[in-house]
Design a protein around this motif. Structure first.
Motif, PDB file in Angstrom:
ATOM      1  N   UNK A 199       0.806  -1.239  -0.154  1.00  0.00           N
ATOM      2  CA  UNK A 199      -0.118  -0.043   0.003  1.00  0.00           C
ATOM      3  C   UNK A 199       1.051   1.294  -0.009  1.00  0.00           C
ATOM      4  N   UNK A 200       0.573   2.294  -0.827  1.00  0.00           N
ATOM      5  CA  UNK A 200       1.387   3.438  -0.933  1.00  0.00           C
ATOM      6  C   UNK A 200       0.843   4.616   0.100  1.00  0.00           C
ATOM      7  N   UNK A 201      -0.008   4.260   0.930  1.00  0.00           N
ATOM      8  CA  UNK A 201      -0.517   5.179   1.719  1.00  0.00           C
ATOM      9  C   UNK A 201      -2.114   5.912   1.334  1.00  0.00           C
ATOM     10  N   UNK A 202      -2.372   6.592   2.104  1.00  0.00           N
ATOM     11  CA  UNK A 202      -3.896   7.513   1.927  1.00  0.00           C
ATOM     12  C   UNK A 202      -3.878   8.108   0.693  1.00  0.00           C
ATOM     13  N   UNK A 203      -4.912   8.172   0.080  1.00  0.00           N
ATOM     14  CA  UNK A 203      -5.085   9.365  -0.824  1.00  0.00           C
ATOM     15  C   UNK A 203      -6.060  10.244  -0.575  1.00  0.00           C
ATOM     16  N   UNK A 205      -0.958  11.458 -17.052  1.00  0.00           N
ATOM     17  CA  UNK A 205      -2.115  12.095 -16.749  1.00  0.00           C
ATOM     18  C   UNK A 205      -1.801  13.453 -16.120  1.00  0.00           C
ATOM     19  N   UNK A 206      -0.715  13.741 -15.555  1.00  0.00           N
ATOM     20  CA  UNK A 206      -0.766  14.871 -14.622  1.00  0.00           C
ATOM     21  C   UNK A 206       0.991  14.853 -14.528  1.00  0.00           C
ATOM     22  N   UNK A 255      -2.037   7.478 -10.610  1.00  0.00           N
ATOM     23  CA  UNK A 255      -1.166   8.011  -9.741  1.00  0.00           C
ATOM     24  C   UNK A 255       0.048   7.431  -9.569  1.00  0.00           C
ATOM     25  N   UNK A 256       0.536   6.533 -10.392  1.00  0.00           N
ATOM     26  CA  UNK A 256       1.857   5.980 -10.550  1.00  0.00           C
ATOM     27  C   UNK A 256       2.868   6.675 -11.110  1.00  0.00           C
TER      28      UNK A 256
END
Length: 350
Positions: free
Chosen positions: A176-180, A290-291, A314-315
């Motif tokens: 898990x990468x953490x809370x979004x 995407x950004x 978001x990767x």
């Protein structure tokens, strides 16, 4: 083809019929991993070898000049040079050579093959490394000037008893990468402002349980500002014009590969933008971005500025810094280049 997936002979037949497709696309069409494609050729054009990255690093200098390739879904990073200045570690190993600069996460590497491909009179040889799910981590491609005898010795020494054509992919459990969302932005800004080294960034995110991209989006424009769509093409154009010494990072779960130096020969082709310099090739899918953000991190030597491009999930796809040695301030020309890039207003970014 059977319901449990294609057999090695079915994989080979499909590959022959679709020889003009890229390997990743063939694997995707068949519903198998890229490693399964290679395994199907064991005994024909591939040999199973020891997958230990440290063992590879100890012997890689014997190969002489090669091309080192690391990629993720959206970017392919290729460096031509020799494996040198190697630092072996239990969990993480490094090469710090002038051209081949790698950060290797040893526990991820699980399968490896020596591959020989013949196309007319041309013979291409490579060492290919994969994780347990069959995703490619790193490939070493021989060049005309490489040491063929050294390669053949290495393959003979690394050859495994198991030379089966079957490949069983194991699920790679993503950490898990953490809370979004739902995190304390004030705490994020406080901890961010107190950094004295860029390497503290990952620890800060873990401590606060915050996803990287979410942190960049939330921290505020004094630390991160959104760049316009298509800005990476603008960035490359300005990099060529200024010949700034940049650092280009491409990573997957098993490796980070880094280029340091200027870039010169930029060639757009369809959705790809390509760098085709003598010792550095980059192939980047612009339509996957995407950004993109300019990110500023405090250090004891002053702020360090990066450009970070993310996909729709978001990767991180790719990251750029200015060349900098520990203890030195960031180059003014790099900072000026980043700050000159087209931006998206805070209202549009929200």
């Amino acid at each position: 083809m059977s319901n449990i997936g294609p057999t090695p002979s079915e994989i080979r037949a499909y590959r022959t019929e679709n020889s003009k497709l890229r390997e990743r696309d063939i694997a995707k069409n068949l519903g198998v991993s890229e490693a399964a494609l290679v395994a199907a050729e064991v005994g024909i054009s591939a040999v199973r070898i020891d997958a230990s990255p440290n063992r590879m690093l100890e012997r890689a200098p014997e190969l002489g000049v090669v091309m080192a390739l690391s990629r993720n879904e959206s970017a392919v990073h290729e460096k031509i040079g020799v494996y040198e200045k190697i630092e072996i570690g239990e969990r993480t190993s490094l090469t710090l050579g002038e051209n081949i600069d790698l950060r290797i996460f040893n526990w991820v590497w699980a399968h490896a093959f020596a591959v020989t491909k013949t196309d007319g009179d041309t013979v291409r040889r490579s060492l290919q490394y994969f994780d347990k799910s069959g995703e490619a981590i790193h490939k070493i491609h021989l060049r005309p000037e490489s040491n063929l005898e050294g390669y053949e010795r290495l393959v003979a020494d690394f050859r495994l008893e198991d030379q089966s054509q079957e490949f069983t992919a194991e699920v790679f459990t993503k950490l898990p990468s953490g809370r979004k969302d739902g995190f304390d932005v004030a705490a994020l800004r406080d901890q961010w402002s107190k950094m004295t080294d860029t390497h503290e960034f990952f620890g800060m995110l873990r401590k606060l349980d915050v996803d990287r991209c979410a942190a960049v989006r939330a921290v505020g424009e004094d630390f991160a500002w959104k760049l316009t769509d298509g800005v990476i093409a603008e960035f490359f154009q300005k990099s060529v014009e200024t010949q700034v010494n940049l650092m280009c990072f491409v990573a997957n779960r098993g490796i980070v590969q880094i280029h340091t130096g200027p870039v010169s020969n930029i060639q757009p082709m369809g959705p790809w933008i390509n760098v085709m310099d003598p010792s550095f090739h980059l192939h980047l899918r612009m339509d996957h971005i995407a950004e993109a953000w300019a990110v500023r991190k405090p250090t004891k030597d002053g702020h360090v500025t990066s450009i970070e491009a993310y996909d729709a999930d978001g990767e991180m796809i790719i990251q750029f810094f200015g060349k900098r040695k520990e203890g030195n301030a960031e180059m003014a020309e790099w900072r000026s280049l980043v700050e000159s890039l087209s931006t998206t207003s805070a209202a549009e970014a929200a």
